[in-house]
Design a protein around this motif. Structure first.
Motif, PDB file in Angstrom:
ATOM      1  N   GLU A  32      -0.959  23.642   9.299  1.00 26.75           N
ATOM      2  CA  GLU A  32       0.450  23.305   9.521  1.00 26.75           C
ATOM      3  C   GLU A  32       0.595  21.861  10.001  1.00 26.75           C
ATOM      4  N   ARG A  33      -0.440  21.334  10.651  1.00 29.88           N
ATOM      5  CA  ARG A  33      -0.370  19.983  11.223  1.00 29.88           C
ATOM      6  C   ARG A  33      -1.002  18.917  10.330  1.00 29.88           C
ATOM      7  N   ALA A  34      -1.375  19.273   9.132  1.00 31.98           N
ATOM      8  CA  ALA A  34      -2.138  18.357   8.266  1.00 31.98           C
ATOM      9  C   ALA A  34      -1.373  17.091   7.925  1.00 31.98           C
ATOM     10  N   GLY A  35      -0.059  17.108   8.030  1.00 32.34           N
ATOM     11  CA  GLY A  35       0.723  15.931   7.688  1.00 32.34           C
ATOM     12  C   GLY A  35       0.436  14.716   8.541  1.00 32.34           C
ATOM     13  N   ILE A  36      -0.119  14.912   9.735  1.00 36.02           N
ATOM     14  CA  ILE A  36      -0.355  13.742  10.598  1.00 36.02           C
ATOM     15  C   ILE A  36      -1.648  13.016  10.249  1.00 36.02           C
ATOM     16  N   TRP A  37      -2.474  13.586   9.360  1.00 35.59           N
ATOM     17  CA  TRP A  37      -3.693  12.921   8.901  1.00 35.59           C
ATOM     18  C   TRP A  37      -3.461  12.363   7.497  1.00 35.59           C
ATOM     19  N   ALA A  38      -3.641  11.066   7.331  1.00 37.22           N
ATOM     20  CA  ALA A  38      -3.380  10.440   6.040  1.00 37.22           C
ATOM     21  C   ALA A  38      -4.307  10.948   4.946  1.00 37.22           C
ATOM     22  N   GLU A  39      -5.486  11.462   5.322  1.00 42.63           N
ATOM     23  CA  GLU A  39      -6.426  11.977   4.328  1.00 42.63           C
ATOM     24  C   GLU A  39      -5.943  13.294   3.719  1.00 42.63           C
ATOM     25  N   PHE A  40      -5.106  14.017   4.452  1.00 43.75           N
ATOM     26  CA  PHE A  40      -4.671  15.343   4.006  1.00 43.75           C
ATOM     27  C   PHE A  40      -3.149  15.460   3.887  1.00 43.75           C
ATOM     28  N   GLY A  41      -2.450  14.394   4.218  1.00 47.64           N
ATOM     29  CA  GLY A  41      -0.993  14.413   4.154  1.00 47.64           C
ATOM     30  C   GLY A  41      -0.467  13.415   3.149  1.00 47.64           C
ATOM     31  N   LYS A  42       0.857  13.332   3.071  1.00 46.23           N
ATOM     32  CA  LYS A  42       1.489  12.340   2.211  1.00 46.23           C
ATOM     33  C   LYS A  42       2.855  11.995   2.793  1.00 46.23           C
ATOM     34  N   ILE A  43       3.374  10.844   2.379  1.00 46.80           N
ATOM     35  CA  ILE A  43       4.654  10.346   2.871  1.00 46.80           C
ATOM     36  C   ILE A  43       5.761  10.812   1.931  1.00 46.80           C
TER      37      ILE A  43
ATOM     38  N   SER B  74       7.852  18.563  14.051  1.00 49.07           N
ATOM     39  CA  SER B  74       7.120  19.798  13.782  1.00 49.07           C
ATOM     40  C   SER B  74       7.805  20.675  12.735  1.00 49.07           C
ATOM     41  N   MET B  75       9.080  20.378  12.431  1.00 48.45           N
ATOM     42  CA  MET B  75       9.848  21.202  11.502  1.00 48.45           C
ATOM     43  C   MET B  75       9.893  20.638  10.092  1.00 48.45           C
TER      44      MET B  75
ATOM     45  N   LYS C 244       7.660  20.009   7.704  1.00 44.99           N
ATOM     46  CA  LYS C 244       6.952  20.729   6.644  1.00 44.99           C
ATOM     47  C   LYS C 244       7.763  21.926   6.154  1.00 44.99           C
ATOM     48  N   GLU C 245       8.276  22.719   7.069  1.00 42.19           N
ATOM     49  CA  GLU C 245       9.052  23.904   6.688  1.00 42.19           C
ATOM     50  C   GLU C 245      10.329  23.511   5.948  1.00 42.19           C
ATOM     51  N   ILE C 246      11.003  22.476   6.430  1.00 40.53           N
ATOM     52  CA  ILE C 246      12.256  22.056   5.797  1.00 40.53           C
ATOM     53  C   ILE C 246      11.998  21.523   4.396  1.00 40.53           C
ATOM     54  N   TYR C 247      10.852  20.877   4.202  1.00 39.07           N
ATOM     55  CA  TYR C 247      10.526  20.335   2.878  1.00 39.07           C
ATOM     56  C   TYR C 247      10.088  21.436   1.910  1.00 39.07           C
ATOM     57  N   TYR C 248       9.090  22.206   2.293  1.00 41.63           N
ATOM     58  CA  TYR C 248       8.504  23.165   1.363  1.00 41.63           C
ATOM     59  C   TYR C 248       9.318  24.453   1.223  1.00 41.63           C
ATOM     60  N   GLN C 249       9.869  24.949   2.310  1.00 45.74           N
ATOM     61  CA  GLN C 249      10.560  26.236   2.257  1.00 45.74           C
ATOM     62  C   GLN C 249      12.067  26.086   2.038  1.00 45.74           C
ATOM     63  N   GLN C 250      12.683  25.199   2.798  1.00 44.89           N
ATOM     64  CA  GLN C 250      14.126  25.012   2.642  1.00 44.89           C
ATOM     65  C   GLN C 250      14.464  24.014   1.538  1.00 44.89           C
ATOM     66  N   LYS C 251      13.484  23.202   1.151  1.00 49.68           N
ATOM     67  CA  LYS C 251      13.651  22.212   0.077  1.00 49.68           C
ATOM     68  C   LYS C 251      14.867  21.313   0.341  1.00 49.68           C
ATOM     69  N   ASP C 252      14.945  20.837   1.570  1.00 52.59           N
ATOM     70  CA  ASP C 252      16.089  20.037   1.994  1.00 52.59           C
ATOM     71  C   ASP C 252      15.632  18.632   2.375  1.00 52.59           C
TER      72      ASP C 252
END
Length: 237
Positions: free
Chosen positions: A54-65, A189-190, A192-200
């Motif tokens: 769930e926290r992978a977004g803070i690592w550039a190797e595993f996240g994206k902008i 912290s929210m 990821k959920e707003i992007y992938y699940q709520q698509k907002d």
């Protein structure tokens, strides 16, 4: 503090990031193993690698902008105004390219300002540009430069006054300077959920822009200036 800083030469920026995949199981197996190895100290025994993803977004190797917001100061009749534009989308290379082009059109000594930017925003941008085969613009290049040659401002670092033990959130600084909080709707912290699940994505863009505005207001207070009034802030659609 910062009495001689020319605000017209400052870009205030903020980025929003997410894990590259919605679920840990969607990652290639070799990256799952590398994620497990990378985060074992942070996870300790409290989380499995999958739960911690769930926290992978803070690592550039595993996240994206997914969003980059940029704010610019300008004066009208002696009064500061602030204009905010955003590059956002599902295709990271495209928004990185647009941001890269913006910086290339500016002087090499253009200042970049962000809250915790030296630890997060600036290196994250550089790493994702490299991954996507995009040349790092001069304003983000620090290799071989002396500290005083690096045109990066970090409002969190400025607030430390040399105290390296101290972490102060943007939200806390906003509260003590009586500036409207950027966290009145969502927090990091929210995302990821707003992007992938709520698509907002527009909701995330709004949040990113609020962070930029708050950082700019704090920078003004550090200079001993009044905050910019809401009617003098423009959000570019």
């Amino acid at each position: 503090m910062l009495k001689d800083l020319n605000l017209n030469k400052v870009f205030v920026i903020d980025i929003e990031t997410i894990p590259q995949h919605e679920h840990f199981s969607e990652m290639p197996l070799h990256l799952q193993e590398l994620w497990e190895h990378k985060t074992r100290l942070q996870r300790k025994e409290d989380y499995t690698a999958a739960e911690f993803y769930e926290r992978a977004g803070i690592w550039a190797e595993f996240g994206k902008i997914i969003c980059i917001s940029v704010g610019l100061f300008h004066k009208v009749a002696g009064v500061y105004h602030f204009r905010v534009n955003s590059y956002a989308g599902h295709e990271e290379p495209e928004l990185l390219h647009h941001f890269n082009q913006l910086l290339k059109e500016q002087p090499a000594d253009q200042l970049l300002c962000a809250h915790n930017g030296k630890e997060f925003d600036f290196p994250y941008l550089c790493r994702r540009m490299l991954v996507n085969g995009i040349e790092i613009p001069p304003q983000l290049q620090i290799a071989g430069k002396k500290p005083w040659e690096i045109n990066h401002l970090d409002t969190m670092e400025l607030w430390k006054f040399g105290d390296y033990k101290n972490y102060t959130s943007l939200n806390l600084l906003a509260a003590i300077f009586n500036i409207p909080t950027p966290k009145d709707d969502i927090d990091g912290s929210m995302v990821k959920e707003i992007y992938y699940q709520q698509k907002d994505l527009p909701r995330i863009v709004t949040y990113c822009q609020k962070d930029v505005i708050t950082t700019a207001q704090i920078l003004l207070r550090f200079k001993g200036l009044a905050a910019i009034s809401a009617e003098n802030i423009t959000l570019v659609k």
